[in-house]
Design a protein around this motif. Structure first.
Motif, PDB file in Angstrom:
ATOM      1  N   LEU A 117      84.806 143.786  16.615  1.00  0.00           N
ATOM      2  CA  LEU A 117      83.516 143.640  17.312  1.00  0.00           C
ATOM      3  C   LEU A 117      83.594 142.557  18.385  1.00  0.00           C
ATOM      4  O   LEU A 117      83.086 142.708  19.498  1.00  0.00           O
ATOM      5  N   THR A 118      84.268 141.444  18.030  1.00  0.00           N
ATOM      6  CA  THR A 118      84.321 140.298  18.941  1.00  0.00           C
ATOM      7  C   THR A 118      85.108 140.607  20.210  1.00  0.00           C
ATOM      8  O   THR A 118      85.035 139.860  21.188  1.00  0.00           O
ATOM      9  N   SER A 119      85.853 141.717  20.211  1.00  0.00           N
ATOM     10  CA  SER A 119      86.618 142.046  21.420  1.00  0.00           C
ATOM     11  C   SER A 119      85.729 142.643  22.517  1.00  0.00           C
ATOM     12  O   SER A 119      86.177 142.885  23.628  1.00  0.00           O
ATOM     13  N   LEU A 132      90.130 150.012  16.097  1.00  0.00           N
ATOM     14  CA  LEU A 132      88.669 149.924  15.923  1.00  0.00           C
ATOM     15  C   LEU A 132      88.058 149.209  17.133  1.00  0.00           C
ATOM     16  O   LEU A 132      86.998 149.594  17.624  1.00  0.00           O
ATOM     17  N   ALA A 133      88.758 148.179  17.619  1.00  0.00           N
ATOM     18  CA  ALA A 133      88.269 147.445  18.794  1.00  0.00           C
ATOM     19  C   ALA A 133      88.081 148.402  19.971  1.00  0.00           C
ATOM     20  O   ALA A 133      87.022 148.429  20.610  1.00  0.00           O
ATOM     21  N   ALA A 134      89.104 149.228  20.243  1.00  0.00           N
ATOM     22  CA  ALA A 134      89.023 150.164  21.368  1.00  0.00           C
ATOM     23  C   ALA A 134      87.924 151.196  21.126  1.00  0.00           C
ATOM     24  O   ALA A 134      87.181 151.561  22.045  1.00  0.00           O
ATOM     25  N   VAL A 147      93.857 140.506  18.811  1.00  0.00           N
ATOM     26  CA  VAL A 147      93.175 141.726  18.347  1.00  0.00           C
ATOM     27  C   VAL A 147      94.236 142.791  18.089  1.00  0.00           C
ATOM     28  O   VAL A 147      95.021 143.114  18.989  1.00  0.00           O
ATOM     29  N   PRO A 148      94.299 143.323  16.854  1.00  0.00           N
ATOM     30  CA  PRO A 148      95.366 144.287  16.573  1.00  0.00           C
ATOM     31  C   PRO A 148      95.196 145.587  17.371  1.00  0.00           C
ATOM     32  O   PRO A 148      94.076 145.988  17.662  1.00  0.00           O
ATOM     33  N   LYS A 149      96.339 146.209  17.701  1.00  0.00           N
ATOM     34  CA  LYS A 149      96.289 147.421  18.537  1.00  0.00           C
ATOM     35  C   LYS A 149      96.458 148.692  17.712  1.00  0.00           C
ATOM     36  O   LYS A 149      96.231 149.798  18.190  1.00  0.00           O
ATOM     37  N   LYS A 150      96.906 148.518  16.450  1.00  0.00           N
ATOM     38  CA  LYS A 150      97.132 149.701  15.602  1.00  0.00           C
ATOM     39  C   LYS A 150      95.850 150.493  15.379  1.00  0.00           C
ATOM     40  O   LYS A 150      94.758 149.922  15.403  1.00  0.00           O
ATOM     41  N   ALA A 151      95.999 151.770  15.091  1.00  0.00           N
ATOM     42  CA  ALA A 151      94.819 152.613  14.867  1.00  0.00           C
ATOM     43  C   ALA A 151      94.008 152.124  13.658  1.00  0.00           C
ATOM     44  O   ALA A 151      94.573 151.647  12.680  1.00  0.00           O
ATOM     45  N   GLY A 152      92.706 152.232  13.758  1.00  0.00           N
ATOM     46  CA  GLY A 152      91.825 151.798  12.663  1.00  0.00           C
ATOM     47  C   GLY A 152      91.596 150.304  12.686  1.00  0.00           C
ATOM     48  O   GLY A 152      91.661 149.679  13.748  1.00  0.00           O
ATOM     49  N   SER A 161      89.030 142.750  24.994  1.00  0.00           N
ATOM     50  CA  SER A 161      89.808 141.510  24.880  1.00  0.00           C
ATOM     51  C   SER A 161      91.037 141.710  24.005  1.00  0.00           C
ATOM     52  O   SER A 161      90.965 142.360  22.965  1.00  0.00           O
ATOM     53  N   GLU A 162      92.158 141.122  24.431  1.00  0.00           N
ATOM     54  CA  GLU A 162      93.379 141.212  23.623  1.00  0.00           C
ATOM     55  C   GLU A 162      93.428 140.096  22.591  1.00  0.00           C
ATOM     56  O   GLU A 162      94.122 140.191  21.599  1.00  0.00           O
ATOM     57  N   GLN A 163      92.720 139.016  22.876  1.00  0.00           N
ATOM     58  CA  GLN A 163      92.595 137.963  21.872  1.00  0.00           C
ATOM     59  C   GLN A 163      91.179 137.397  21.908  1.00  0.00           C
ATOM     60  O   GLN A 163      90.499 137.499  22.927  1.00  0.00           O
ATOM     61  N   ILE A 164      90.770 136.833  20.786  1.00  0.00           N
ATOM     62  CA  ILE A 164      89.401 136.297  20.718  1.00  0.00           C
ATOM     63  C   ILE A 164      89.468 134.824  20.318  1.00  0.00           C
ATOM     64  O   ILE A 164      90.360 134.422  19.579  1.00  0.00           O
TER      65      ILE A 164
END
Ligand SMILES: O=C(O)CCC(=O)C1=CC=C[C@@H](O)[C@@H]1C(=O)O
Ligand SMILES: [Mg+2]
Length: 368
Positions: free
Chosen positions: A305-307, A120-122, A342-347, A128-131
């Motif tokens: 969103l924060t990413s 979702l972040a992408a 920030v998780p990388k998995k889809a969704g 960002s990879e972390q927030i």
């Protein structure tokens, strides 16, 4: 994508400790969860952040249910969508009711991210990879209680504290906190507890080098906030007053705010939240992501969103364990030294713990 089935659930989760603000105390968090399925069988999740009572904004959990059932779901079911940004246009005949709109739009974003095989972040354009996250602390019975709590959170690695204030629990509380923590980034949130008559009190807060003071004046005001900002050195941050990109533009143009707290539900969804983020980036206004005591599902949306790059200030989305004995996602949200990965998995990037969802569900209804 076309939504063919939607389930609304009313959940109640007990907070580990009651959350007190200038307008009341919350022990249990009641909220709506939205589960949406599209024609291919992909499932997306959204959360309505409205409370049981209309003390933060005029929306409530039950007005959200009514709006969803009678207006929003009928507009969206079986409608062909190319992109989640179209949800806002679809809902344009319906005024306001932003938290209701956002709950279902969040589920559409989750489905879209899964179908385009990205987090979702992408999907939102986040990099960002972390927030960095902070803690929002409710009003405590005594100043000593507050200081002890802050000690604990600092030990856990959180680096920014937001404390709730109200008349009579303001200048002296902040003074004591500042004395104990001379270098800690501290901010105060008044949830509209003051008016311009309180100018002297609010000016005294300038002494404590606060990062900002959040929503000191009325929840629908931008005029008096502009007057107040001229008198204060401490930056004003608007929360309740900003319900759309248009509100943000007007507040920034008037000089009512130097920082905006973006809450997805309050502004009607991720698409609008992203627009506010982009506008503020262009204008040099800092933003951060506010919290609404969300379950893991709303929390996951906040993290995504924060990413985005202009979320330069720590938000309120702390780890699941700060709120719940058990969250409804797996793994739970973990803050490490004040940072969340920030998780990388889809969704949305977390699994839904259906057993936990069922355990906290009071009632549910299907729509197709
Ligand atoms: O920890 C969180 O989720 C943030 C909680 C928080 O500060 C708020 C939640 C809901 C309403 C308000 O009281 C307040 C806020 O105004 O930001
Ligand atoms: Mg606030």
């Amino acid at each position: 994508m076309k939504l063919t089935e939607i389930t609304i659930r009313h959940l109640q989760m007990k907070l580990k400790s009651p959350f007190a603000t200038s307008f009341g105390t919350l022990e249990n968090r009641d909220f709506l969860l939205l589960e949406a399925k599209d024609e291919s069988g992909t499932i997306g999740w959204g959360e309505s952040v409205a409370f049981r009572a209309p003390w933060y904004t005029e929306e409530t959990m039950m007005t959200n249910w009514h709006m969803l059932e009678d207006f929003l779901i009928p507009l969206l079911l079986n409608k062909e969508l190319q992109h989640p940004d179209e949800v806002r246009d679809t809902f344009s005949p319906i005024r306001k009711n932003n938290m209701a709109k956002s709950a279902i739009e969040g589920a559409v974003w989750d489905i879209y991210a899964q179908q385009t095989n990205q987090s979702l972040a992408a999907a939102l354009g986040g990099k960002s990879e972390q927030i960095e996250v902070g803690i929002s602390i409710g009003i405590q019975p005594t100043t000593d209680d507050l200081i002890q709590l802050v000690h604990g959170y600092v030990k856990e690695g959180y680096k920014r504290m937001k404390v709730k204030i109200k008349p009579g629990k303001d200048v002296e509380v902040i003074r004591a906190l500042r004395e104990h923590f001379p270098d800690l980034p501290i901010m105060a949130d008044a949830n509209s507890a003051y008016s311009l008559k309180d100018l002297d009190t609010l000016k005294q807060l300038d002494e404590f080098n606060l990062m900002m003071i959040e929503q000191p004046l009325a929840s629908d005001d931008i005029i008096d906030h502009a007057k107040l900002q001229k008198e204060l050195e401490t930056p004003i941050c608007l929360d309740e007053s900003i319900n759309s990109l248009e509100d943000a533009r007007k507040a920034v143009e008037l000089g009512s705010t130097k920082v905006i707290n973006v809450k997805i539900g309050r502004v009607g969804g991720l698409s609008e939240a992203k627009k506010i983020h982009d506008y503020c980036a262009e204008k040099g206004i800092s933003v951060w992501c506010g919290g609404m005591l969300e379950s893991g599902i709303g929390r996951a949306h906040n993290i995504a969103l924060t990413s985005l790059p202009n979320f330069t200030l720590p938000g309120d989305t702390s780890g699941s364990d700060r709120y719940w004995e058990k969250d409804i996602i797996a793994p739970e949200v973990i803050a490490n030294n004040g940072y969340i990965t920030v998780p990388k998995k889809a969704g949305i990037g977390y699994e839904i713990d259906r057993e936990a969802v069922d355990a906290f569900t009071f009632s549910k209804k299907h729509y197709r």
